[in-house]
Design an enzyme around this catalytic site. Structure first.
Site, short mmCIF file in Angstrom:
data_model
loop_
_atom_site.label_atom_id
_atom_site.label_comp_id
_atom_site.label_asym_id
_atom_site.label_seq_id
_atom_site.Cartn_x
_atom_site.Cartn_y
_atom_site.Cartn_z
N LYS A 112 0.84 -1.21 0.00
CA LYS A 112 0.00 0.00 0.00
C LYS A 112 0.87 1.26 0.00
O LYS A 112 2.06 1.19 0.34
CB LYS A 112 -0.91 -0.01 1.23
N ARG A 125 -10.23 -0.60 15.12
CA ARG A 125 -10.10 0.21 13.90
C ARG A 125 -11.11 -0.32 12.88
O ARG A 125 -12.10 0.32 12.62
CB ARG A 125 -8.65 0.13 13.41
N TYR A 164 13.09 31.58 5.56
CA TYR A 164 11.86 32.29 5.91
C TYR A 164 11.77 32.57 7.41
O TYR A 164 12.17 31.75 8.23
CB TYR A 164 10.64 31.45 5.51
N MET A 219 9.25 24.93 0.85
CA MET A 219 8.52 23.97 0.02
C MET A 219 9.47 23.15 -0.84
O MET A 219 9.31 21.93 -0.97
CB MET A 219 7.52 24.71 -0.88
C1 LIG Z 1 -0.26 -1.87 6.89
C2 LIG Z 1 -0.74 -3.16 7.41
C3 LIG Z 1 0.13 -4.26 7.58
C4 LIG Z 1 1.64 -4.14 7.46
O1 LIG Z 1 2.21 -3.78 8.70
P1 LIG Z 1 3.81 -3.66 8.86
O2 LIG Z 1 4.00 -3.23 10.28
O3 LIG Z 1 4.25 -2.61 7.90
O4 LIG Z 1 4.37 -4.99 8.55
C5 LIG Z 1 -0.41 -5.49 7.91
N1 LIG Z 1 -1.75 -5.64 8.08
C6 LIG Z 1 -2.61 -4.60 7.97
C7 LIG Z 1 -4.06 -4.83 8.20
C8 LIG Z 1 -2.14 -3.33 7.64
O5 LIG Z 1 -3.00 -2.31 7.54
#
Ligand SMILES: *Cc1c(COP(=O)(O)O)cnc(C)c1O
Length: 368
Positions: free
Chosen positions: A38, A136, A264, A313
């Site tokens: 991701k 979550r 800045y 930036m």
């Molecule tokens: C992002 C994520 C992972 C990966 O976690 P890492 O700590 O980067 O290995 C695994 N499972 C879920 C559900 C995630 O959202």
């Protein structure tokens, strides 16, 4: 790798291979490996990373959103792709590109079922997520009876896996909490498998879970940060290799007199004659303002130089007074020589945030 001539993120696919193989050594040979790619493979580059992992034999991929999965399919990824947090508005595309949704609540489950019925699709692969304490996403234990009602005697969904996510696998002080999460997952997953008479893949471990709780590897594990070379603990960082090096160069050098100011809001004031260098990288590239004002260091010819004044930036300024260097010299922001974990820590954040924040404007280059 030739010297950088602009800001680049160098990605070493050999290090990715090393990390993949290292993580695999913690697992039984039959345990499946899901690679989490991701957020552009944690800020590196999803396509190249996923293609390499596919070649190395990863069993599964995961992304957060449908759009990310579509991009992987277009890049040539043929392995199954789990979408961790799909939104109903994207279900048509999810189906079109054979992506597999995580279904974590009744709303999304019902919407997906309705679409499959409407499209007369049977046995579509899905993953059911359970909440065991992260609070979550996921069904709770109290949802089980209603879930059985929905999932029994239907032919639209094929439940490929049952999974949950742990809250604190990198923290030894949370061992009791983690073990309770694993125990609850065991209980829920056994009950679901029995009631629905299925034999799904079960998975709960992320990278730190693999490293600290390998006894709970079940049938598959999900790793992100470890693949990219960070283990959340010094002893594991020593075994892993950061795959990405963020580099830039010195654009201009200034010789400052006492009381000259830099940047800045004149946030840096020189107290003595100093030498500053301006670098073509700023908060739009992912180095946020929290790294400015002397908190964070970069590497110039192997020596540490503080970022002075406010991050702009497109630029940062550093103090190179005691470092022999010239315009055009290479500067390392993070990488194997300067851990993203340590850099992130100077701004009270974690490697995950720093590396995923490197913007798409920064050119990616590869060593095969
Ligand atoms: C992002 C994520 C992972 C990966 O976690 P890492 O700590 O980067 O290995 C695994 N499972 C879920 C559900 C995630 O959202």
């Amino acid at each position: 790798m030739p010297k950088a001539q602009e800001t680049v993120l160098e990605i070493d696919l050999k290090s990715l291979e090393h990390n993949y193989r290292f993580l695999r050594t913690k697992l039984n040979p039959s345990t499946k490996f899901l690679s989490v790619v991701k957020a552009f493979a944690y800020g590196s580059d999803a396509d190249q990373i996923a293609l390499k992992l596919q070649e190395l034999g990863t069993d599964y991929f995961a992304v957060a959103y449908v759009k990310e999965g579509v991009a992987l399919r277009k890049a040539g990824i043929t392995k199954p792709i789990l979408v961790l947090h799909p939104q109903a508005v994207n279900f048509e595309r999810l189906i079109e590109f054979q992506l597999e949704p995580s279904l974590y609540a009744f709303g999304i489950l019902n919407q997906f079922m309705a679409l499959l019925i409407q499209k007369k699709i049977n046995r579509y692969p899905v993953h059911i997520k359970f909440n065991t304490g992260l609070n979550r996403l996921g069904f709770g234990e109290k949802d089980l009876e209603s879930l059985f009602q929905l999932l029994q005697n239907q032919d639209n969904l094929e439940i490929v896996s049952l999974f949950s996510h742990l809250a604190a696998t990198e923290d030894p002080q949370e061992e009791v909490f983690t073990k309770n999460q694993i125990a609850l997952f065991e209980k829920i997953s056994v009950e679901v498998a029995n009631r629905l008479k299925i034999q799904p893949i079960r998975h709960i471990l992320n990278t730190s879970g693999i490293l600290n709780y390998s006894e709970a590897q079940y049938d598959m594990v999900r790793s992100g940060i470890g693949l990219y070379g960070y283990g959340n603990e010094a002893k594991f960082d020593a075994e892993l290799k950061p795959i990405a090096t963020l580099k830039t160069i010195i654009s201009q050098i200034h010789h400052l007199s006492p009381n000259d100011t830099v940047g800045y809001n004149r946030a840096y004031v020189s107290k003595s004659p100093r030498v500053s260098a301006t670098l073509p990288i700023g908060h739009a590239d992912g180095i946020g303002r929290q790294y400015g004002k002397g908190k964070t260091f970069v590497l110039v010819n192997g020596q540490m130089a503080p970022i002075i004044g406010n991050v702009c930036m497109d630029m940062i300024m550093i103090d190179i007074t005691d470092i022999p260097s010239k315009e055009g010299d290479e500067v390392v922001i993070f990488g194997p020589q300067l851990s993203a974990h340590d850099v992130a820590k100077t701004a009270n954040t974690i490697s995950y945030e720093l590396i995923t924040g490197i913007s798409q404007r920064v050119k990616r280059i590869y060593t095969p």
